[in-house]
Scaffold this active site. Structure first.
Site, PDB file in Angstrom:
ATOM      1  N   HIS A 152      -6.761   7.901  -1.610  1.00 14.26           N
ATOM      2  CA  HIS A 152      -7.274   6.583  -1.441  1.00 14.26           C
ATOM      3  C   HIS A 152      -8.783   6.338  -2.389  1.00 14.26           C
ATOM      4  O   HIS A 152      -9.450   7.329  -2.346  1.00 14.26           O
ATOM      5  CB  HIS A 152      -7.484   6.238   0.083  1.00 14.26           C
ATOM      6  CG  HIS A 152      -6.229   6.430   0.964  1.00 14.26           C
ATOM      7  ND1 HIS A 152      -5.990   7.508   1.487  1.00 14.26           N
ATOM      8  CD2 HIS A 152      -5.530   5.235   1.182  1.00 14.26           C
ATOM      9  CE1 HIS A 152      -4.907   7.143   2.188  1.00 14.26           C
ATOM     10  NE2 HIS A 152      -4.483   5.896   1.831  1.00 14.26           N
ATOM     11  N   HIS A 181       0.764  -1.213  -0.255  1.00 20.55           N
ATOM     12  CA  HIS A 181       0.082   0.106   0.061  1.00 20.55           C
ATOM     13  C   HIS A 181       0.777   1.169   0.080  1.00 20.55           C
ATOM     14  O   HIS A 181       0.437   2.117  -0.710  1.00 20.55           O
ATOM     15  CB  HIS A 181      -0.808  -0.175   1.131  1.00 20.55           C
ATOM     16  CG  HIS A 181      -1.780   1.180   1.238  1.00 20.55           C
ATOM     17  ND1 HIS A 181      -3.122   1.269   1.079  1.00 20.55           N
ATOM     18  CD2 HIS A 181      -1.310   2.355   1.974  1.00 20.55           C
ATOM     19  CE1 HIS A 181      -3.537   2.623   1.370  1.00 20.55           C
ATOM     20  NE2 HIS A 181      -2.467   3.338   1.983  1.00 20.55           N
ATOM     21  N   GLU A 182       1.911   1.405   0.974  1.00 17.12           N
ATOM     22  CA  GLU A 182       2.734   2.619   1.081  1.00 17.12           C
ATOM     23  C   GLU A 182       3.505   2.666   0.038  1.00 17.12           C
ATOM     24  O   GLU A 182       3.828   3.846  -0.829  1.00 17.12           O
ATOM     25  CB  GLU A 182       3.600   2.477   2.096  1.00 17.12           C
ATOM     26  CG  GLU A 182       2.780   2.218   3.623  1.00 17.12           C
ATOM     27  CD  GLU A 182       1.759   3.689   3.718  1.00 17.12           C
ATOM     28  OE1 GLU A 182       1.986   4.779   2.813  1.00 17.12           O
ATOM     29  OE2 GLU A 182       0.658   3.422   4.509  1.00 17.12           O
TER      30      GLU A 182
END
Length: 682
Positions: free
Chosen positions: A305, A226-227
Site C-alpha cells: 500500500h 483495490h483488491e
C-alpha cells in the site's frame, strides 16, 4: 453460476458461433481481435454450507449478487486502463506438483529422473485462497514409471478462450473476516506466466459487509478495484518480479527482471523507486525532475500500500474511507507501467488532490505538524475534510503516525446527503444546506441578532458548515446560504453573506478544478450511501408548437412534472431529488430512498412508474401549454432488466443478425457446391 436469460433476449452467443462457423466454411478462420485490452474472466465459487451465525443461503446469495455486479463494473473499467500482450490460445493454469505428486524419481541415471513416480492419494485438485479451480482451467498430470511412457491421469482441460487473467471470487465469513471485522475484502495472486505476469487471482469478500446497507454499490466497486489491482501486480510479493521493458508493448517479449524496485531512503522510509512512479510523484508534488521514489506504508518486511501521509485518497492506500473519497490516481497507474507487464491508458487517471503542488517535504512526520501545509491540521475542533464533501474533526490514526488531518465525521457530517439536513420548520441559524451539490466551508455565520454585549460572537472560531456551491470558471465559484442569493466566493478570501453575521472562508485550490462550463458543479460524490440503489429517471417532453421556456420557467415546470410523477406513482416526495429540465426538454430526476422515507423500495417504485408511463404518458398543464412525455429511460448503478425500448432495439438487432446468417449460409452452400468435400469433423 446459472444465467437466467430474459425470454425476449436474443441468443447472441449462438449467433456469434454460427457466424464463426460460416466464416470457416467460406475459407477464412477467425481469431481474437488484437485489441490488447486485458481480458479478465470472473468465476464465482460458492462456499460449502457455513456453520457461522449468519444465514448462509439468503445472505450469501444477496452478497454474491452485489459482489458480481461490482465485478462487472470493475473489470470493464480495468479493460479501459490496462493492455497486455494477449495470451495465445486458451488460458490454462498449471498444477502444483508438490500437491498431486507424492514422490519423484531421484536417480539421475533413469530416463524419467525428477518426474512424478507416485501420486498423492489425498490430492483434491487446485485451489487459490480457498477458491477451488475447475479442472477445465488446469493442465493435466501424469505418473511416470521408472522407464517408459507416462500414464495420463488427468488430461489438459479446454482452458478459457480470449482471457489473460482468471479471477475467482468467494463470498464467505472466513476466519480472517471474523478476526479482523473491519476487513471488507482481501485478495491474492495465485499464478504467474513465464514472464512473471499474474495469470490468476482470488478475491474473498467478507459476507457480513456485503449484506450491510451501510456499504453502497460504489463502495463495493472501489473496494473491488483495490483488491483487483493487488492481484494484477500492486503487491509486495510481486514487486520483486517486476520487469524492465521497452515502452512499446510489442517489444515487451524481451524483458529482464528489474534490479531494484524498492529501497529505503536515509530516514529508513520504504520507497517504490521505479522510474515512472518517481517522475509521477514529482509531477504531483510540483518538484522538477524525479524523486527517489514513492513511500510505501510500513507493513513489516513487505508492503502493498501507499504511505497514507502522502497518498490520502489514492485507491491503493491501506485504509478505505468510501468511494466518494477514493481516486485511481496517476502514480498508481505509473506503478503498473513500471511492472513491465502492462501498457497504461493515463487518460483514465483521476486527479489526486491531497498534497498537490506541496513540494518535496510534504507528508514527512517532521513537517506535518508545523503548520506548513493546510492539508494537515494542528488544532482541535471541527473543520472540513480536504475534499470539502464532509465536515471533519482534526485527528490521527496509526497510518498517519502522529500527523493529523480533518477526518470525515462518523455520521451526519456529509454535506452531500440530503437526509442530514434539518427537519422542516427547525431553526437553522447558520443557514446550512445539505444537498448533492453542497460542500463544507469554514464559516462562523449566524442569522441571530447580536446585541452589544454579544459582539464577541463575531470572533467565534470558524467551523465546518454545509452550503451550496456552483462553479463559475475553472477554480472559481459562488455559494448560497439558506435564504441568500448566490454570492461570488473568490478562492483564498473571506466573504459576508446578506442576512448573516460573520464570515464564510473560500478554500483555494480545492473546488471547481476541472475545465467545466460556468454552470457546472464540482463533481458530486459517486455514491449516496443509502440502503437502496441510485436511479435516474429521464422523460422526454413534447410541447405546444411555438411555445418556448426560459430557465426559470423550466425550473417551475420541473416541479410540476415531478408532482405529477409523485401522484402517478402513489408515493411520497421523499423518493425524488434534484428535478431538472434541459433546454431540449428532457426531464431528469434522481431517485433514492433515504432513511425515514416510508413506502416500497425505490426499485419497486421505478417499475411501477415505467409500466404506467408506457401505458399512459404523463400530460401536464403549465401556463398556456400542455406537455406530454414521449419516452422513458432508466439509468442505474446496477444491472436490471432491459426496458421495453431496449428490448425492441435488441430484437431488431437479432433479426438483422439472423438475416446476415441466412445470407452467409447461402453463400457458404453455393461455395461448397463447387468444391471437393473432404472428411469433416464435429
Amino acid at each position: 453460476m446459472k444465467n437466467n436469460k430474459n425470454k425476449n433476449d436474443c441468443p447472441l452467443a449462438s449467433l456469434i458461433h454460427l457466424l464463426h462457423f460460416f466464416a470457416v466454411v467460406l475459407g477464412g478462420e477467425t481469431s481474437r481481435l488484437p485489441t490488447e485490452k486485458v481480458g479478465i474472466q470472473t468465476y464465482y465459487t460458492r462456499d460449502p454450507v457455513s456453520n457461522e451465525a449468519w444465514a448462509p443461503e439468503a445472505d450469501e446469495m444477496r452478497g454474491a449478487s452485489r459482489a458480481l455486479a461490482a465485478l462487472r463494473e470493475t473489470t470493464r473499467r480495468i479493460q479501459s486502463i490496462l493492455a497486455v500482450i494477449p495470451v495465445r490460445g486458451p488460458l490454462l493454469l498449471s498444477r502444483d506438483p508438490t500437491r498431486y505428486c507424492h514422490a519423484i524419481w531421484g536417480d539421475p541415471d533413469t530416463p524419467n529422473y525428477h518426474r512424478c513416480s507416485l501420486l498423492n492419494p489425498g490430492y483434491q485438485g487446485e485451489s487459490c485462497l480457498g477458491a477451488k479451480i475447475p479442472d477445465a482451467h488446469l493442465r493435466g498430470y501424469s505418473v511416470w514409471p521408472e522407464h517408459g511412457l507416462p500414464q495420463l491421469i488427468q488430461p489438459d482441460g479446454p482452458g478459457v478462450q480470449n482471457t489473460d487473467f482468471l479471477l475467482y471470487v468467494r463470498v464467505a465469513h472466513t476466519s480472517k473476516c471474523h478476526k479482523e471485522p473491519s476487513v471488507i475484502a482481501y485478495a491474492a495472486c495465485c499464478q504467474l506466466d513465464s514472464k512473471d505476469r499474474p495469470l490468476a487471482g482470488t478475491i474473498v469478500y467478507c459476507a457480513q459487509h456485503l449484506t450491510s446497507p451501510s456499504l453502497s454499490h460504489s463502495d463495493i466497486v472501489m473496494g473491488t478495484l483495490h483488491e483487483l489491482l493487488h492481484t494484477l501486480g500492486f503487491s509486495g510479493e510481486l514487486f520483486k518480479k517486476w520487469r524492465d521493458c521497452s515502452s512499446e508493448l510489442s517489444a515487451r517479449e524481451n524483458c529482464s527482471t528489474r534490479k531494484q524496485v524498492t529501497r529505503r531512503d536515509e530516514w529508513g522510509q520504504l520507497l517504490l523507486s521505479t522510474p515512472a512512479v518517481s517522475h509521477s510523484l514529482a509531477k504531483h508534488l510540483g518538484v522538477p525532475g524525479a524523486l527517489l521514489g514513492a513511500p510505501l506504508e510500513e507493513e513489516g518486511s513487505l508492503s502493498s500500500h501507499w504511505e497514507s501521509r502522502l497518498f490520502q485518497g489514492s485507491v491503493m492506500t491501506a485504509t478505505f474511507e468510501g468511494a466518494q473519497r477514493s481516486r485511481l490516481d496517476p502514480v498508481t497507474l505509473a506503478a503498473f507501467e513500471d511492472s513491465g507487464w502492462y501498457q497504461v491508458n493515463y487518460s483514465t487517471a483521476e486527479q489526486l488532490l491531497w498534497g498537490q503542488g506541496s513540494g518535496v517535504g510534504f507528508g514527512l512526520v517532521s513537517t506535518c505538524s508545523n503548520g506548513s501545509s493546510d492539508f494537515f491540521c494542528t488544532r482541535s475542533g471541527l473543520g472540513c475534510h480536504y475534499l470539502h464533501l464532509d465536515k471533519g474533526s482534526c485527528s490521527s490514526d496509526p497510518t498517519l503516525e502522529g500527523c493529523r488531518m480533518y477526518k470525515p465525521s462518523a455520521s451526519g457530517g456529509e454535506c452531500w446527503k440530503v437526509e442530514n439536513g434539518l427537519l422542516a420548520g427547525a431553526e437553522n441559524p447558520h443557514g446550512e444546506i445539505y444537498h448533492p451539490y453542497s460542500r463544507c466551508f469554514l464559516a462562523n455565520l449566524t442569522s441571530q441578532v447580536l446585541s452589544k454585549d454579544k459582539g464577541s460572537q463575531l470572533s467565534v472560531t470558524p467551523t465546518g458548515r454545509c452550503y451550496l456551491h456552483q462553479c463559475t470558471h475553472k477554480g472559481t465559484y459562488k455559494v448560497q446560504v439558506e435564504g441568500s442569493p448566490w454570492i461570488p466566493c473568490l478562492p483564498g478570501t473571506a466573504i459576508q453573506i446578506p442576512g448573516y453575521y460573520g464570515l464564510l472562508y473560500c478554500p483555494q485550490g480545492r473546488l471547481c478544478l476541472s475545465n467545466q462550463g460556468t454552470s457546472a458543479i464540482t463533481s458530486p460524490p459517486r455514491s449516496f450511501s443509502t440502503p437502496n440503489l441510485l436511479f435516474q429517471l429521464s422523460l422526454g417532453l413534447t410541447e405546444t408548437p411555438g411555445y418556448s421556456l426560459g430557465k426559470e420557467q423550466r425550473e417551475e415546470l420541473a416541479e410540476v412534472v415531478l408532482q405529477a410523477l409523485v401522484t402517478r406513482g402513489g408515493s411520497s416526495r421523499c423518493y425524488f431529488h434534484s428535478p431538472a429540465i434541459t433546454s431540449s426538454l428532457v426531464f431528469t430526476v434522481s431517485m433514492w430512498k433515504p432513511p425515514g422515507c416510508q413506502g416500497p423500495s425505490v426499485a419497486t417504485l421505478y417499475r411501477t412508474l415505467t409500466l404506467t408511463l408506457q401505458e399512459k404518458p404523463l400530460q401536464v398543464h403549465y401556463e398556456e401549454a400542455i406537455f406530454t412525455t414521449e419516452y422513458s429511460k432508466l439509468l442505474t448503478s446496477s444491472d436490471h432488466n432491459l426496458s421495453v425500448t431496449d428490448q425492441l432495439l435488441l430484437t431488431g438487432f437479432c433479426l438483422l443478425l439472423l438475416i446476415l446468417v441466412g445470407a452467409l449460409g447461402t453463400m457458404a452452400y453455393q461455395k461448397r457446391a463447387t468444391r471437393q468435400v473432404g472428411p469433416s469433423t464435429t
